[in-house]
Design a protein around this motif. Structure first.
Motif, PDB file in Angstrom:
ATOM      1  N   HIS A  64      41.660  34.749  14.941  1.00 39.11           N
ATOM      2  CA  HIS A  64      40.855  35.751  14.255  1.00 39.11           C
ATOM      3  C   HIS A  64      41.542  36.300  13.003  1.00 39.11           C
ATOM      4  CE1 HIS A  64      38.451  35.439  17.820  1.00 39.11           C
ATOM      5  NE2 HIS A  64      39.448  35.853  18.571  1.00 39.11           N
ATOM      6  N   ILE A  65      42.590  35.628  12.565  1.00 35.29           N
ATOM      7  CA  ILE A  65      43.286  36.036  11.334  1.00 35.29           C
ATOM      8  C   ILE A  65      43.302  34.846  10.390  1.00 35.29           C
ATOM      9  CG2 ILE A  65      45.447  36.866  10.338  1.00 35.29           C
ATOM     10  CD1 ILE A  65      46.053  38.262  12.958  1.00 35.29           C
ATOM     11  N   TYR A  66      42.647  35.003   9.259  1.00 28.91           N
ATOM     12  CA  TYR A  66      42.511  33.924   8.288  1.00 28.91           C
ATOM     13  C   TYR A  66      43.791  33.830   7.447  1.00 28.91           C
ATOM     14  CZ  TYR A  66      40.522  31.148   4.453  1.00 28.91           C
ATOM     15  OH  TYR A  66      40.270  30.177   3.511  1.00 28.91           O
ATOM     16  N   ASN A  67      44.359  32.643   7.394  1.00 31.06           N
ATOM     17  CA  ASN A  67      45.600  32.410   6.629  1.00 31.06           C
ATOM     18  C   ASN A  67      46.731  33.344   7.049  1.00 31.06           C
ATOM     19  OD1 ASN A  67      44.553  30.284   5.190  1.00 31.06           O
ATOM     20  ND2 ASN A  67      44.047  31.510   3.379  1.00 31.06           N
ATOM     21  N   GLN A  68      46.681  33.792   8.297  1.00 23.96           N
ATOM     22  CA  GLN A  68      47.733  34.624   8.884  1.00 23.96           C
ATOM     23  C   GLN A  68      48.014  35.891   8.066  1.00 23.96           C
ATOM     24  OE1 GLN A  68      48.491  33.695  11.937  1.00 23.96           O
ATOM     25  NE2 GLN A  68      47.069  32.032  11.454  1.00 23.96           N
ATOM     26  N   THR A  69      46.971  36.424   7.447  1.00 20.93           N
ATOM     27  CA  THR A  69      47.100  37.638   6.646  1.00 20.93           C
ATOM     28  C   THR A  69      45.905  38.541   6.910  1.00 20.93           C
ATOM     29  OG1 THR A  69      48.210  36.397   4.883  1.00 20.93           O
ATOM     30  CG2 THR A  69      47.348  38.577   4.308  1.00 20.93           C
ATOM     31  N   TYR A  70      46.164  39.831   7.093  1.00 24.04           N
ATOM     32  CA  TYR A  70      45.037  40.758   7.223  1.00 24.04           C
ATOM     33  C   TYR A  70      45.397  42.107   6.599  1.00 24.04           C
ATOM     34  CZ  TYR A  70      47.391  42.853  11.353  1.00 24.04           C
ATOM     35  OH  TYR A  70      48.267  43.464  12.200  1.00 24.04           O
TER      36      TYR A  70
ATOM     37  N   PRO B  24      40.134  41.150  10.898  1.00 24.15           N
ATOM     38  CA  PRO B  24      40.991  41.284  12.081  1.00 24.15           C
ATOM     39  C   PRO B  24      41.209  42.709  12.559  1.00 24.15           C
ATOM     40  CG  PRO B  24      41.898  39.671  10.560  1.00 24.15           C
ATOM     41  CD  PRO B  24      40.759  40.318   9.851  1.00 24.15           C
ATOM     42  N   GLN B  25      41.264  43.678  11.642  1.00 27.27           N
ATOM     43  CA  GLN B  25      41.503  45.061  12.034  1.00 27.27           C
ATOM     44  C   GLN B  25      40.452  45.568  13.016  1.00 27.27           C
ATOM     45  OE1 GLN B  25      41.687  47.806   8.746  1.00 27.27           O
ATOM     46  NE2 GLN B  25      41.812  49.617  10.067  1.00 27.27           N
ATOM     47  N   TYR B  26      39.273  44.938  13.021  1.00 26.66           N
ATOM     48  CA  TYR B  26      38.180  45.404  13.867  1.00 26.66           C
ATOM     49  C   TYR B  26      37.803  44.439  14.987  1.00 26.66           C
ATOM     50  CZ  TYR B  26      37.802  48.527   9.878  1.00 26.66           C
ATOM     51  OH  TYR B  26      38.089  49.436   8.892  1.00 26.66           O
ATOM     52  N   ILE B  27      38.133  43.141  14.870  1.00 25.57           N
ATOM     53  CA  ILE B  27      37.642  42.180  15.872  1.00 25.57           C
ATOM     54  C   ILE B  27      38.741  41.443  16.630  1.00 25.57           C
ATOM     55  CG2 ILE B  27      35.527  41.825  14.518  1.00 25.57           C
ATOM     56  CD1 ILE B  27      36.597  39.059  13.748  1.00 25.57           C
ATOM     57  N   ASP B  28      39.981  41.500  16.170  1.00 27.42           N
ATOM     58  CA  ASP B  28      41.062  40.759  16.826  1.00 27.42           C
ATOM     59  C   ASP B  28      41.711  41.637  17.895  1.00 27.42           C
ATOM     60  OD1 ASP B  28      42.968  38.921  17.533  1.00 27.42           O
ATOM     61  OD2 ASP B  28      44.232  39.247  15.777  1.00 27.42           O
ATOM     62  N   CYS B  29      41.053  41.725  19.057  1.00 28.35           N
ATOM     63  CA  CYS B  29      41.473  42.663  20.098  1.00 28.35           C
ATOM     64  C   CYS B  29      42.838  42.337  20.704  1.00 28.35           C
ATOM     65  CB  CYS B  29      40.416  42.710  21.200  1.00 28.35           C
ATOM     66  SG  CYS B  29      38.838  43.394  20.639  1.00 28.35           S
TER      67      CYS B  29
ATOM     68  N   LYS C 259      32.339  48.248  18.098  1.00 34.39           N
ATOM     69  CA  LYS C 259      31.299  47.227  18.037  1.00 34.39           C
ATOM     70  C   LYS C 259      30.494  47.362  16.745  1.00 34.39           C
ATOM     71  CE  LYS C 259      27.284  45.605  20.670  1.00 34.39           C
ATOM     72  NZ  LYS C 259      26.541  45.728  21.934  1.00 34.39           N
ATOM     73  N   MET C 260      30.173  48.595  16.348  1.00 35.55           N
ATOM     74  CA  MET C 260      29.408  48.792  15.126  1.00 35.55           C
ATOM     75  C   MET C 260      30.248  48.481  13.891  1.00 35.55           C
ATOM     76  SD  MET C 260      26.591  49.350  16.420  1.00 35.55           S
ATOM     77  CE  MET C 260      25.779  49.428  14.831  1.00 35.55           C
ATOM     78  N   SER C 261      31.547  48.730  13.960  1.00 32.28           N
ATOM     79  CA  SER C 261      32.420  48.349  12.847  1.00 32.28           C
ATOM     80  C   SER C 261      32.397  46.841  12.656  1.00 32.28           C
ATOM     81  CB  SER C 261      33.855  48.826  13.119  1.00 32.28           C
ATOM     82  OG  SER C 261      33.932  50.235  13.151  1.00 32.28           O
ATOM     83  N   ALA C 262      32.409  46.107  13.772  1.00 27.51           N
ATOM     84  CA  ALA C 262      32.321  44.647  13.688  1.00 27.51           C
ATOM     85  C   ALA C 262      30.983  44.235  13.081  1.00 27.51           C
ATOM     86  CB  ALA C 262      32.491  44.032  15.076  1.00 27.51           C
ATOM     87  N   TYR C 263      29.917  44.930  13.462  1.00 29.53           N
ATOM     88  CA  TYR C 263      28.574  44.612  12.949  1.00 29.53           C
ATOM     89  C   TYR C 263      28.530  44.711  11.422  1.00 29.53           C
ATOM     90  CZ  TYR C 263      23.425  44.511  13.109  1.00 29.53           C
ATOM     91  OH  TYR C 263      22.112  44.164  12.962  1.00 29.53           O
TER      92      TYR C 263
ATOM     93  N   LYS D  33      33.177  30.786  13.231  1.00 28.84           N
ATOM     94  CA  LYS D  33      33.821  31.051  14.525  1.00 28.84           C
ATOM     95  C   LYS D  33      33.890  32.551  14.812  1.00 28.84           C
ATOM     96  CE  LYS D  33      36.612  26.828  14.540  1.00 28.84           C
ATOM     97  NZ  LYS D  33      37.982  26.253  14.440  1.00 28.84           N
ATOM     98  N   GLN D  34      34.091  33.363  13.768  1.00 26.26           N
ATOM     99  CA  GLN D  34      34.135  34.810  13.977  1.00 26.26           C
ATOM    100  C   GLN D  34      32.759  35.342  14.356  1.00 26.26           C
ATOM    101  OE1 GLN D  34      37.331  35.517  14.096  1.00 26.26           O
ATOM    102  NE2 GLN D  34      37.476  33.432  13.254  1.00 26.26           N
ATOM    103  N   MET D  35      31.716  34.727  13.799  1.00 28.54           N
ATOM    104  CA  MET D  35      30.362  35.128  14.164  1.00 28.54           C
ATOM    105  C   MET D  35      30.084  34.810  15.637  1.00 28.54           C
ATOM    106  SD  MET D  35      29.063  36.538  11.510  1.00 28.54           S
ATOM    107  CE  MET D  35      29.450  36.658   9.756  1.00 28.54           C
ATOM    108  N   ARG D  36      30.540  33.632  16.079  1.00 26.86           N
ATOM    109  CA  ARG D  36      30.399  33.283  17.493  1.00 26.86           C
ATOM    110  C   ARG D  36      31.182  34.268  18.362  1.00 26.86           C
ATOM    111  NH1 ARG D  36      25.954  30.542  18.519  1.00 26.86           N
ATOM    112  NH2 ARG D  36      25.787  28.631  17.286  1.00 26.86           N
ATOM    113  N   TRP D  37      32.341  34.669  17.890  1.00 27.54           N
ATOM    114  CA  TRP D  37      33.184  35.621  18.622  1.00 27.54           C
ATOM    115  C   TRP D  37      32.478  36.978  18.753  1.00 27.54           C
ATOM    116  CZ3 TRP D  37      36.940  36.152  21.870  1.00 27.54           C
ATOM    117  CH2 TRP D  37      37.714  37.322  21.926  1.00 27.54           C
ATOM    118  N   MET D  38      31.820  37.407  17.679  1.00 28.49           N
ATOM    119  CA  MET D  38      31.082  38.675  17.736  1.00 28.49           C
ATOM    120  C   MET D  38      29.935  38.592  18.738  1.00 28.49           C
ATOM    121  SD  MET D  38      30.831  39.989  13.809  1.00 28.49           S
ATOM    122  CE  MET D  38      32.226  39.852  12.676  1.00 28.49           C
ATOM    123  N   GLU D  39      29.299  37.418  18.805  1.00 22.38           N
ATOM    124  CA  GLU D  39      28.199  37.246  19.754  1.00 22.38           C
ATOM    125  C   GLU D  39      28.711  37.291  21.190  1.00 22.38           C
ATOM    126  OE1 GLU D  39      24.742  33.934  20.812  1.00 22.38           O
ATOM    127  OE2 GLU D  39      26.662  33.300  19.962  1.00 22.38           O
TER     128      GLU D  39
END
Length: 500
Positions: A322-328, A384-389, A426-430, A455-461
């Protein structure tokens, strides 16, 4: 007997809602504004001493024989209407966001006239359904409430005097406009897309701008500006002159140096640019110049953000899906994240416009592609700050749910620990879905960005239960260019409800 201190003289409604009561005779100002019955004021001399004997006796018995003391209040399950209203208020009136704070006096259905209460109900039901917080079946009663709200609002408008004085009719018009935008996503050219906001503008003209001087009155005007701006952005129309008049008036009461206000000013210019291109008001050979000028203004805001609005960058050696290019990036709050992402996705759209009107060999093309790819990477770095639990968003989980978590039925994170989420996470992810989609749909994005975003969209679902994440993922997983207008998705998301 217990001395209870100096009690308030306020009326019952103001005490219950913790409002400042002006003690006017025969009815206080708060009740007058809410069009609610004021029950008068109490004699404080008679209530400074309260008999607590029975309460003390009950507490003592509870400690000795707790199973024998019946509960004072039996909890009953809330109706779907009540749950929806409560969630909408917690998110957008007095909690997650305050963009609809002027609805605060109308939380209880009995505190609002019927047309407003029905308008709140239809929007709240649509909100929990489309936001993934309830089954889509909630849209059925939502549409029924909308029909009733529309009828009652039209009935209230038939009285010219009440139409000019009753601000709740204006609020109802804004809510009905919101409902149309959230549910009528396939017919953006229809009159229903602008009819309610046009009606709200007519009510403003009838009432007069000078009647909106209180903080909540100004916030109501700002909400109308936002609804109108989003309508024009989604259908490609130029902003009417009245919107600028409203913003000029509101700016006298607001901090115009606030980054969000400055970005919205540029959004007005962007909407006008799109509208002028659509109508042919700007010749094709001048489009690049206009786009470059506006893009430079967006870049300038990004370079002059005040310290609280700036973000820090984290580099992560351990791999995370959930971290693109290992940077967030790390932001102070979700509102700041949204404002930055508005800058980024608008710059993507502006530079795509430049690329459409210049040759591939033009140096401007090289620069435009560079701007797009940087903006895409930066948007990915906000997620990542909102979805990479398991890593970047671990701090957002409830303390009791952080690994090692107690046994439960929560969703399982990649590290195997069961956990749940606060609703606002959840709403932050939305709110990330639209900027991520704009980043993914660009044919000039880095080659691996689209797949990562899908893939992140699938993860949110799957992980957050955001159903539309799966819909967007399915679009992105198809081969070739996307045959889907970004503003159609904007409408589908109901982004006006989730605007910061």
């Amino acid at each position: 007997m217990v001395f209870c201190g100096r009690p308030s003289k306020a009326c019952q409604r103001c005490r219950e809602r913790k409002l400042r009561c002006d003690l006017r005779i025969p009815s206080c100002g708060q009740c007058n504004r809410a069009i609610a019955k004021c029950h008068g004021y109490r004699d404080t001399r008679q209530i400074r001493i309260r008999n607590e004997s029975q309460a003390v006796r009950m507490k003592a018995l509870q400690r000795v024989t707790p199973s024998l003391i019946p509960p004072r209040i039996q909890a009953f399950p809330l109706s779907l209407d009540a749950q929806a209203r409560d969630m909408f208020f917690r998110f957008y009136v007095d909690g997650f966001s305050t963009t609809w704070s002027f609805l605060k006096p109308f939380y209880h259905p009995t505190d609002a006239p019927l047309h407003l209460s029905l308008s709140i109900d239809c929007v709240s039901l649509a909100f929990i359904s489309l936001g993934g917080c309830a089954d889509e079946a909630a849209l059925v009663p939502a549409r029924e409430k909308y029909t009733s709200a529309l009828h009652m609002t039209n009935k209230a408008l038939q009285n010219p005097e009440s139409a000019s004085k009753d601000v709740t009719i204006l609020v109802s018009a804004l809510l009905l406009d919101l409902f149309e935008k959230m549910t009528n996503t396939r017919h953006r050219e229809s009159n229903s897309w602008t009819s309610h906001v046009d009606g709200a503008l007519a009510l403003i003209r009838l009432r007069g701008l000078d009647k909106f001087q209180t903080p909540e009155g100004v916030r109501l005007l700002v909400r109308l500006c936002t609804n109108l701006l989003i309508s024009c952005m989604a259908i490609g129309h130029r902003i009417p002159d009245e919107l600028q008049e409203l913003r000029d008036y509101a700016s006298k009461h607001l901090n115009v140096n606030d980054p969000k206000w400055r970005v919205t000013d540029l959004s007005v210019q962007y909407a006008n640019l799109r509208g002028d291109i659509h109508t042919g008001a700007i010749p094709p050979d001048e489009i690049i110049g206009h786009a470059l000028e506006l893009d430079a203004k967006y870049a300038a805001i990004g370079h002059t953000m005040p310290p609280p609005w700036q973000y820090t960058t984290t580099f992560t050696p351990p791999p995370s899906p959930h971290i693109y290019n290992q940077t967030y990036f790390n932001y102070l709050d979700r509102h700041i994240t949204q404002t930055w992402n508005v800058i980024r996705f608008t710059r993507i759209l502006l530079n795509e416009l430049i690329l459409t009107h210049c040759s591939a060999s033009d140096p401007l093309a090289t620069q435009a592609i560079k701007v797009i790819q940087t903006a895409v990477s930066d948007i990915c770095a906000t997620a990542p700050q909102y979805i990479d639990c398991a890593h970047a968003a671990l701090h957002l989980l409830p303390e009791s749910q952080k690994p090692p978590a107690p046994p439960g039925t929560g969703i399982v994170a990649p590290d195997g620990s069961p956990h749940t989420h606060y609703p606002w996470q959840k709403m932050s992810a939305y709110t990330l879905i639209f900027p991520l989609f704009v980043a993914a749909q660009s044919r000039y994005s880095p080659p691996d960005a689209r797949g990562w975003i899908a893939k992140q969209m699938r993860w949110m679902e799957v992980h957050f239960g955001i159903k539309i994440g799966g819909t967007v993922a399915a679009m992105l997983e198809k081969e070739g260019d996307l045959d889907f207008d970004v503003w159609s998705l904007y409408a589908m998301l109901g982004s006006y409800a989730f605007a910061a």
